[in-house]
Design a protein around this motif. Structure first.
Motif, PDB file in Angstrom:
ATOM      1  N   TRP A 159     -20.098  -7.634 -31.539  1.00 37.07           N
ATOM      2  CA  TRP A 159     -20.211  -6.445 -32.377  1.00 37.07           C
ATOM      3  C   TRP A 159     -21.669  -6.197 -32.731  1.00 37.07           C
ATOM      4  N   ALA A 160     -22.015  -4.935 -32.921  1.00 41.37           N
ATOM      5  CA  ALA A 160     -23.335  -4.564 -33.427  1.00 41.37           C
ATOM      6  C   ALA A 160     -23.110  -3.790 -34.717  1.00 41.37           C
ATOM      7  N   VAL A 161     -23.304  -4.475 -35.868  1.00 42.51           N
ATOM      8  CA  VAL A 161     -23.074  -3.853 -37.166  1.00 42.51           C
ATOM      9  C   VAL A 161     -24.330  -3.075 -37.563  1.00 42.51           C
TER      10      VAL A 161
ATOM     11  N   ALA B  89     -30.762  -1.075 -40.293  1.00 43.44           N
ATOM     12  CA  ALA B  89     -30.453  -2.498 -40.112  1.00 43.44           C
ATOM     13  C   ALA B  89     -29.396  -2.601 -39.025  1.00 43.44           C
ATOM     14  N   ALA B  90     -29.669  -3.397 -38.015  1.00 45.70           N
ATOM     15  CA  ALA B  90     -28.743  -3.596 -36.898  1.00 45.70           C
ATOM     16  C   ALA B  90     -28.596  -5.090 -36.675  1.00 45.70           C
ATOM     17  N   LEU B  91     -27.371  -5.575 -36.829  1.00 48.66           N
ATOM     18  CA  LEU B  91     -27.099  -7.001 -36.687  1.00 48.66           C
ATOM     19  C   LEU B  91     -26.197  -7.226 -35.479  1.00 48.66           C
ATOM     20  N   ALA B  92     -26.647  -8.036 -34.531  1.00 48.38           N
ATOM     21  CA  ALA B  92     -25.855  -8.373 -33.350  1.00 48.38           C
ATOM     22  C   ALA B  92     -25.002  -9.591 -33.659  1.00 48.38           C
ATOM     23  N   LEU B  93     -23.689  -9.424 -33.549  1.00 53.17           N
ATOM     24  CA  LEU B  93     -22.755 -10.517 -33.827  1.00 53.17           C
ATOM     25  C   LEU B  93     -22.056 -10.936 -32.548  1.00 53.17           C
ATOM     26  N   ASP B  94     -21.760 -12.229 -32.445  1.00 51.14           N
ATOM     27  CA  ASP B  94     -20.933 -12.665 -31.329  1.00 51.14           C
ATOM     28  C   ASP B  94     -19.469 -12.367 -31.657  1.00 51.14           C
ATOM     29  N   ALA B  95     -18.566 -12.724 -30.766  1.00 46.49           N
ATOM     30  CA  ALA B  95     -17.156 -12.387 -30.937  1.00 46.49           C
ATOM     31  C   ALA B  95     -16.562 -13.019 -32.193  1.00 46.49           C
ATOM     32  N   ASP B  96     -17.173 -14.117 -32.676  1.00 46.40           N
ATOM     33  CA  ASP B  96     -16.688 -14.804 -33.872  1.00 46.40           C
ATOM     34  C   ASP B  96     -17.391 -14.356 -35.148  1.00 46.40           C
TER      35      ASP B  96
ATOM     36  N   GLN C   1     -28.872 -11.885 -33.388  1.00 43.92           N
ATOM     37  CA  GLN C   1     -30.195 -11.279 -33.493  1.00 43.92           C
ATOM     38  C   GLN C   1     -30.091 -10.066 -34.404  1.00 43.92           C
ATOM     39  N   SER C   2     -31.233  -9.542 -34.814  1.00 48.16           N
ATOM     40  CA  SER C   2     -31.195  -8.415 -35.740  1.00 48.16           C
ATOM     41  C   SER C   2     -32.462  -7.578 -35.636  1.00 48.16           C
ATOM     42  N   VAL C   3     -32.340  -6.338 -36.092  1.00 46.49           N
ATOM     43  CA  VAL C   3     -33.482  -5.446 -36.260  1.00 46.49           C
ATOM     44  C   VAL C   3     -33.342  -4.823 -37.640  1.00 46.49           C
ATOM     45  N   VAL C   4     -34.343  -5.024 -38.490  1.00 42.42           N
ATOM     46  CA  VAL C   4     -34.337  -4.448 -39.831  1.00 42.42           C
ATOM     47  C   VAL C   4     -35.703  -3.822 -40.064  1.00 42.42           C
ATOM     48  N   SER C   5     -35.722  -2.530 -40.394  1.00 45.57           N
ATOM     49  CA  SER C   5     -37.015  -1.875 -40.551  1.00 45.57           C
ATOM     50  C   SER C   5     -36.901  -0.608 -41.378  1.00 45.57           C
ATOM     51  N   LEU C   6     -37.932  -0.367 -42.216  1.00 46.62           N
ATOM     52  CA  LEU C   6     -38.141   0.967 -42.758  1.00 46.62           C
ATOM     53  C   LEU C   6     -38.771   1.804 -41.654  1.00 46.62           C
TER      54      LEU C   6
ATOM     55  N   VAL D 268     -33.675  -2.224 -30.798  1.00 48.48           N
ATOM     56  CA  VAL D 268     -32.345  -1.718 -31.117  1.00 48.48           C
ATOM     57  C   VAL D 268     -31.438  -1.792 -29.889  1.00 48.48           C
ATOM     58  N   ILE D 269     -31.986  -1.451 -28.732  1.00 47.60           N
ATOM     59  CA  ILE D 269     -31.212  -1.508 -27.489  1.00 47.60           C
ATOM     60  C   ILE D 269     -30.708  -2.928 -27.229  1.00 47.60           C
ATOM     61  N   LYS D 270     -31.541  -3.934 -27.493  1.00 42.41           N
ATOM     62  CA  LYS D 270     -31.129  -5.321 -27.269  1.00 42.41           C
ATOM     63  C   LYS D 270     -29.956  -5.705 -28.173  1.00 42.41           C
ATOM     64  N   VAL D 271     -29.962  -5.213 -29.397  1.00 44.12           N
ATOM     65  CA  VAL D 271     -28.870  -5.501 -30.322  1.00 44.12           C
ATOM     66  C   VAL D 271     -27.579  -4.829 -29.874  1.00 44.12           C
ATOM     67  N   LEU D 272     -27.685  -3.597 -29.374  1.00 42.02           N
ATOM     68  CA  LEU D 272     -26.510  -2.817 -29.008  1.00 42.02           C
ATOM     69  C   LEU D 272     -25.913  -3.211 -27.665  1.00 42.02           C
ATOM     70  N   ASP D 273     -26.738  -3.701 -26.774  1.00 42.92           N
ATOM     71  CA  ASP D 273     -26.320  -3.894 -25.379  1.00 42.92           C
ATOM     72  C   ASP D 273     -25.113  -4.826 -25.264  1.00 42.92           C
ATOM     73  N   GLY D 274     -24.033  -4.310 -24.674  1.00 35.79           N
ATOM     74  CA  GLY D 274     -22.843  -5.101 -24.416  1.00 35.79           C
ATOM     75  C   GLY D 274     -21.941  -5.302 -25.615  1.00 35.79           C
ATOM     76  N   ARG D 275     -22.262  -4.666 -26.750  1.00 33.25           N
ATOM     77  CA  ARG D 275     -21.467  -4.848 -27.960  1.00 33.25           C
ATOM     78  C   ARG D 275     -20.862  -3.526 -28.414  1.00 33.25           C
ATOM     79  N   THR D 276     -19.825  -3.623 -29.215  1.00 35.10           N
ATOM     80  CA  THR D 276     -19.215  -2.450 -29.831  1.00 35.10           C
ATOM     81  C   THR D 276     -19.939  -2.134 -31.128  1.00 35.10           C
TER      82      THR D 276
END
Length: 329
Positions: free
Chosen positions: A16-18, A37-44, A49-54, A87-95
């Motif tokens: 997931w990409a929250v 803020a973009a947080l990359a989560l595994d299936a569990d 990884q994350s991206v957080v920025s103003l 951001v692309i790295k966080v999103l890639d392959g995740r919902t």
């Protein structure tokens, strides 16, 4: 893999990409993202990884009394184009997951167009709709209400990073409850396309019922449902207002089973899902007047997992050679 409209909670996923964004207004393209803020989560649900920025939006930051961000605070911050690769790295392959995902998705898509980038978003899930179908018995579905329900501490509401962290924990609890109750997850596909000039654009997320009502069914309508017999692919199913389950969840199952969703009730409708035995208005009333069979949403959910195969439309359409063209009759 075909188009995904809903998914069993216990089905494996790639993660997931929250996402949470704070914006300068409500119209994507005109208003801009000022905090992300973009947080990359595994299936569990573990953060990988994350991206957080103003972000410097290049426009007035809008309602400072809500998000607390001023023009002076943002003027030396990066622009979206500066962080888009991360951001692309966080999103890639995740919902992509967000609370009211259409809002966050539309702003991400607009920022990507301005940056001349394409985000790898194929599926999204809204935690508002997920919470709606879990039967939590709470007053509303706001993030702070869900956080309080599951004992998740919220430090700074309307701060993108804190909201994303809170949503991550809420998501974990919601997924666990969904698995316990065998509730399907409201995963949705999104469409990306390119204009002739090569710029990337994204289809706007549209309500599932509106999309489903326009989708052609690959099976012939076998006629009305007969009580005690199984559903058959191609049956046209309408939903009355008197249902306990959300219409979105029911439409997901209709599409997944090869049934046809219809927004109208007429003599060709096979079945109306309605929990009121003698409805006095709406689709249930029309079904009674026209003699269209009705079942409760519980009965429908019990039947939709064992739908009988239907007759494909293509089996009844053969091409005829008309000169150099082909026509279907």
């Amino acid at each position: 893999m075909g188009t995904i409209w809903g998914r069993p909670a216990d089905e494996a996923c790639t993660g997931w990409a929250v996402i949470d964004v704070e914006t300068s207004g409500f119209r994507p393209g005109q208003a801009r993202i000022i905090s992300l803020a973009a947080l990359a989560l595994d299936a569990d649900g573990r953060v990988e990884q994350s991206v957080v920025s103003l972000l410097n939006p290049g426009v007035d930051p809008g309602p400072t009394h809500v998000h607390g961000l001023t023009a002076a605070m943002l003027e030396d911050q990066p622009q979206f184009a500066d962080i888009v690769d991360d951001v692309i790295k966080v999103l890639d392959g995740r919902t992509l997951v967000a609370h009211n995902v259409a809002f966050d998705y539309s702003f991400l898509a607009a920022e990507a167009e301005i940056a001349d980038a394409e985000l790898p978003i194929d599926t999204v899930m809204c935690t508002v709709e997920l919470a709606r179908r879990l039967g939590l018995g709470i007053d509303n579905l706001r993030l702070e209400t869900l956080a309080a329900h599951w004992g998740v501490a919220q430090q700074r509401p309307h701060d993108a990073f804190d909201d994303a962290l809170v949503l991550t924990r809420v998501l974990g609890a919601a997924l666990e409850r969904a698995r316990e109750r065998d509730v399907w997850l409201p995963v949705r596909p999104v469409t990306r396309r390119r204009w002739p000039n090569g710029r990337v654009t994204h289809e706007e997320l549209r309500p599932l019922k509106m999309l489903a009502s326009r989708m052609p069914c690959p099976y012939l309508n076998p006629g009305p449902y007969v009580s005690g017999r199984p559903l058959v692919q191609g049956m046209r199913v309408a939903l009355a207002a008197e249902c306990t389950r959300t219409h979105e969840e029911l439409v997901e199952r209709i599409l997944h089973a090869g049934l046809a969703y219809t927004d109208a009730v007429d003599v060709d409708t096979s079945l109306v899902v309605c929990n009121e035995p003698r409805p006095e208005h709406g689709k249930g009333y029309l079904a009674r007047e026209l003699g269209v069979p009705m079942v409760t949403d519980t009965q429908f959910m019990e039947s939709v997992g064992a739908v009988v195969g239907g007759t494909g439309v293509e089996e009844f359409t053969e091409p005829e050679d008309v000169g150099e063209q082909f026509a279907l009759f």
